[in-house]
Design an enzyme around this catalytic site. Structure first.
Site, PDB file in Angstrom:
ATOM      1  N   ARG A 192      -0.679   9.356  -9.997  1.00  0.00           N
ATOM      2  CA  ARG A 192      -0.583   7.889  -9.198  1.00  0.00           C
ATOM      3  C   ARG A 192      -0.160   6.854 -10.154  1.00  0.00           C
ATOM      4  O   ARG A 192       0.640   5.979  -9.510  1.00  0.00           O
ATOM      5  CB  ARG A 192      -2.259   7.802  -9.127  1.00  0.00           C
TER       6      ARG A 192
ATOM      7  N   ASN B 254       1.314   3.417  -2.914  1.00  0.00           N
ATOM      8  CA  ASN B 254       1.698   3.913  -4.321  1.00  0.00           C
ATOM      9  C   ASN B 254       1.335   5.322  -4.627  1.00  0.00           C
ATOM     10  O   ASN B 254       2.072   6.285  -5.134  1.00  0.00           O
ATOM     11  CB  ASN B 254       1.239   2.975  -5.384  1.00  0.00           C
ATOM     12  N   GLY B 255      -0.174   5.701  -4.395  1.00  0.00           N
ATOM     13  CA  GLY B 255      -0.655   6.986  -4.596  1.00  0.00           C
ATOM     14  C   GLY B 255      -0.344   7.922  -3.936  1.00  0.00           C
ATOM     15  O   GLY B 255       0.285   9.032  -4.500  1.00  0.00           O
TER      16      GLY B 255
ATOM     17  N   ASP C  30       0.887  -1.151   0.123  1.00  0.00           N
ATOM     18  CA  ASP C  30       0.027  -0.047  -0.127  1.00  0.00           C
ATOM     19  C   ASP C  30       0.893   1.355  -0.042  1.00  0.00           C
ATOM     20  O   ASP C  30       1.919   1.314   0.526  1.00  0.00           O
ATOM     21  CB  ASP C  30      -0.813   0.018   1.382  1.00  0.00           C
TER      22      ASP C  30
ATOM     23  N   ILE D 269      -6.732  -4.607   7.834  1.00  0.00           N
ATOM     24  CA  ILE D 269      -6.311  -5.735   6.888  1.00  0.00           C
ATOM     25  C   ILE D 269      -6.966  -5.665   5.395  1.00  0.00           C
ATOM     26  O   ILE D 269      -6.555  -6.228   4.461  1.00  0.00           O
ATOM     27  CB  ILE D 269      -7.167  -7.048   7.314  1.00  0.00           C
ATOM     28  N   SER D 270      -8.168  -4.548   5.136  1.00  0.00           N
ATOM     29  CA  SER D 270      -8.604  -4.219   3.915  1.00  0.00           C
ATOM     30  C   SER D 270      -9.075  -5.614   3.265  1.00  0.00           C
ATOM     31  O   SER D 270      -8.822  -5.652   2.151  1.00  0.00           O
ATOM     32  CB  SER D 270      -7.966  -3.375   3.207  1.00  0.00           C
TER      33      SER D 270
ATOM     34  N   ASN E 212     -11.026  -2.368  -5.196  1.00  0.00           N
ATOM     35  CA  ASN E 212     -10.436  -1.485  -6.067  1.00  0.00           C
ATOM     36  C   ASN E 212     -11.020  -1.526  -7.289  1.00  0.00           C
ATOM     37  O   ASN E 212     -10.710  -0.213  -8.111  1.00  0.00           O
ATOM     38  CB  ASN E 212      -8.818  -1.970  -6.293  1.00  0.00           C
ATOM     39  N   TRP E 213     -12.152  -1.882  -7.969  1.00  0.00           N
ATOM     40  CA  TRP E 213     -12.750  -1.517  -8.935  1.00  0.00           C
ATOM     41  C   TRP E 213     -13.486  -0.383  -8.957  1.00  0.00           C
ATOM     42  O   TRP E 213     -13.904   0.640  -9.928  1.00  0.00           O
ATOM     43  CB  TRP E 213     -13.982  -2.563  -9.231  1.00  0.00           C
TER      44      TRP E 213
END
Ligand code: IPE
Ligand code: IPE
Ligand code: MG
Length: 239
Positions: free
Chosen positions: A26, A15-16, A13, A188-189, A61-62
């Site tokens: 991004r 990257n953005g 996690d 945990i997502s 993430n969609w």
């Protein structure tokens, strides 16, 4: 001291945020993140980690902007092509978990191609979680088991933990020993819910594109110092 973990899972996690800090799009963060993947995979192989599982794209993430989603899918295909030779030389077996039928055809085809070509490899098992959700995985397993009970293939009295494991995407993966999440978020997502039951959690503020082999080494050393009790007392373990 613990031995090194057999199964390491990573929620890659940040990257953005990495891109934003550089004043970039991004997209740049995801591209740089792909380099971290290469380095971490290489280092995990050297450390003889048997299973490495990477959270690459969640079912949620969609809901990101369309452009970002399509860039991520393109990046996935290009990375699979680019890394193919390295997987072969490092004797890595590629696997995927998640609802692969929900992925664009191009991604699915490339993925299946690489999985097929690396399936006889004997080294580390590298699993990509793609279109993956832990709750979705469990729901699907329960539904499949219910259907088998209805059709008298399984009797309800015989349903135990191994029945559930057999119906998960992760069926051939052992329990996670060490779960790493980068970027400072401590959640945990919806990742590997079943298999992290007794995982040691390691959170670092380092953003994924900055996560390099030294960071993995640090997490591994931290893991070796943990006492894993699995419900027992510390005295029981030391006697
Ligand atoms: C992780 O980085 C990559 C994916 C979820 C695909 P993010 O894109 O979530 O980065 P942040 O959390 O916005 O910084
Ligand atoms: C988790 O990261 C998914 C992946 C790393 C692929 P997210 O960035 O999507 O998670 P949240 O939304 O911060 O919980
Ligand atoms: Mg994120």
């Amino acid at each position: 001291m613990n031995k090194l973990p057999k199964h390491v899972a990573i929620i890659m996690d940040g990257n953005g945020r990495w891109a934003r800090l550089q004043g970039k799009n991004r997209v740049k963060g995801h591209q740089q993140g792909a380099r971290s993947v290469r380095e971490v995979v290489e280092e995990a192989t050297k450390k003889k980690i048997e299973f490495l599982t990477l959270y690459a794209f969640s079912t949620d993430n969609w809901s990101r902007p369309k452009d970002e989603v399509s860039l991520l899918m393109k990046l996935l295909v290009s990375s699979l092509k680019k890394e193919f030779n390295r997987l072969i030389t490092n004797d890595i077996r590629l696997k995927a978990i998640g609802d692969l039928n929900g992925l664009p055809n191009g991604v699915k085809e490339e993925l299946i191609y690489v999985i097929e070509k690396t399936k006889e490899n004997k080294g580390m098992v590298l699993t990509l979680a793609l279109n993956y959700g832990g709750k979705e995985e469990l729901t699907r397993a329960m539904k499949d088991i219910a259907i088998k009970v209805k059709n008298s293939i399984i009797s309800p009295e015989n349903v135990d933990q191994s029945t559930i494991i057999e119906h998960l995407y992760t069926q051939n993966l052992p329990a996670v020993d060490l779960l790493i999440r980068t970027s400072g978020e401590e959640r945990i997502s919806n990742f590997l819910l079943w298999h992290i039951a007794y995982a040691e959690l390691y959170f670092t503020k380092t953003l994924w594109p900055d996560f390099k082999k030294e960071d993995l080494q640090k997490a591994l050393v931290d893991y070796t110092k943990r006492e894993r009790r699995f419900g027992k007392t510390s005295e029981q373990l030391t006697s």
